[in-house]
Design an enzyme around this catalytic site. Structure first.
Site, PDB file in Angstrom:
ATOM      1  N   ASP A  12       0.855  -1.176   0.000  1.00 56.37           N
ATOM      2  CA  ASP A  12       0.000   0.000   0.000  1.00 56.37           C
ATOM      3  C   ASP A  12       0.898   1.237   0.000  1.00 56.37           C
ATOM      4  O   ASP A  12       2.091   1.171   0.334  1.00 56.37           O
ATOM      5  CB  ASP A  12      -0.889  -0.037   1.242  1.00 56.37           C
ATOM      6  CG  ASP A  12      -1.722   1.213   1.403  1.00 56.37           C
ATOM      7  OD1 ASP A  12      -2.455   1.577   0.475  1.00 56.37           O
ATOM      8  OD2 ASP A  12      -1.607   1.863   2.471  1.00 56.37           O
ATOM      9  N   ASP A  14      -0.315   5.293   0.687  1.00 56.06           N
ATOM     10  CA  ASP A  14      -0.608   6.329   1.690  1.00 56.06           C
ATOM     11  C   ASP A  14      -0.672   5.737   3.090  1.00 56.06           C
ATOM     12  O   ASP A  14      -1.462   4.833   3.371  1.00 56.06           O
ATOM     13  CB  ASP A  14      -1.940   7.018   1.369  1.00 56.06           C
ATOM     14  CG  ASP A  14      -1.872   7.857   0.112  1.00 56.06           C
ATOM     15  OD1 ASP A  14      -0.775   7.979  -0.453  1.00 56.06           O
ATOM     16  OD2 ASP A  14      -2.923   8.377  -0.300  1.00 56.06           O
ATOM     17  N   ASP A 199      -2.110  -0.518   5.906  1.00 59.58           N
ATOM     18  CA  ASP A 199      -2.529   0.094   7.166  1.00 59.58           C
ATOM     19  C   ASP A 199      -4.027   0.301   7.283  1.00 59.58           C
ATOM     20  O   ASP A 199      -4.499   0.708   8.348  1.00 59.58           O
ATOM     21  CB  ASP A 199      -1.847   1.456   7.325  1.00 59.58           C
ATOM     22  CG  ASP A 199      -2.422   2.505   6.379  1.00 59.58           C
ATOM     23  OD1 ASP A 199      -2.450   2.249   5.153  1.00 59.58           O
ATOM     24  OD2 ASP A 199      -2.859   3.567   6.851  1.00 59.58           O
TER      25      ASP A 199
END
Length: 267
Positions: A12, A14, A199
């Site tokens: 991932d 961001d 996240d």
């Protein structure tokens, strides 16, 4: 025919490889350099568009590898399997077909100007324009109450769309996920090992599907719930946030897998 790589890393962006506030990824350079030395593909896996990800791939030295874009709605750079970008207009048409009383609470990127997206995300105006170049999905903000959101989600489901909650945005698409994109890439590369790092809720399926999952700390959002594989140690959590945690976790897993010395070519 190239030999299968020892490892493929799916990440991932961001809040994971990119700092949540500054979008800086330089703290992860040591691990990225090591992955490059041993020939392990790093597949950026994000809600970002292909136009955005190509720029990041170039900056990180990852242009030779595929990427999973728009929350898994599309895969680019996979030999012979590039997705055709024709879903976005269909998504917008279906979104506009739901009752106006619900539609008014969802503000998609297609409803915003580049300046509005820049203000909302902290991106530069040029980067915001790249974020608007959508091919497969529509991210946006929900501004209504929870009961209306439930009705909105039911209405878009009736239209054949699904919604995925990321770190900032609710994204509408035809349902392909990051885990789906990861499965396609793994089928192509057939690596010995796989690592996924993320996240946000839209990373959960990917984290649980990889051989090793890493939940990267993000103090700007609620932590993810306990995931399948954590009790066995297959999924771990970082103490440090963003690219600092990413770097530490990847270096530790490379050591665990015995990939810290020598050069492993891909053929």
């Amino acid at each position: 025919m190239t030999n299968p790589p020892d490892l493929v890393v799916f990440s991932d962006l961001d809040g994971t490889l990119l700092d949540h506030e500054t979008y800086d990824w330089s703290p992860a350079k040591p691990a990225l350099h090591r992955l490059a030395q041993i020939g392990c593909p790093v597949v950026l896996t994000s809600s970002k568009t292909a136009a955005e990800i190509v720029v990041l791939q170039q900056a990180m030295g990852l242009s030779d590898y595929p990427a999973i874009v728009e929350n898994g709605a599309g895969v680019i750079g996979l030999p012979g399997q590039d997705d055709i970008a024709e879903d976005y207009e269909k998504v917008r048409q279906m979104l506009d077909a739901i009752p106006p009383s619900l539609r008014k609470h969802f503000t998609g990127f297609g409803d915003m100007s580049a300046d509005e997206i820049a203000t909302l995300t902290g991106l530069s105006p040029d980067a915001a324009r790249l974020a608007m170049k959508r091919d497969f999905s529509e991210p946006g903000l929900w501004t209504g109450h929870d009961a209306a959101k439930d009705a909105f989600l039911a209405a878009i489901q009736e239209q054949g769309l699904t919604a995925t909650q990321g770190g900032r945005f609710l994204t509408l698409s035809f349902g392909a996920t990051k885990a789906d994109g990861m499965a396609r890439v793994l089928a192509r590369y057939k690596p010995k090992h796989s690592i996924a790092l993320g996240d946000a809720p839209n990373d959960i399926a990917m984290l649980e599907a990889a051989e090793f999952g890493v939940i990267v700390a993000n103090p700007h959002r609620d932590p993810l719930p306990h995931l399948k594989g954590e009790a066995e140690g297959r999924i771990s959590r970082t103490r440090d946030a963003g690219p600092h945690g990413w770097n530490t976790a990847v270096c530790a897993l490379l050591y665990q897998l015995g990939l810290t010395t020598g050069t492993h070519a891909n053929g």
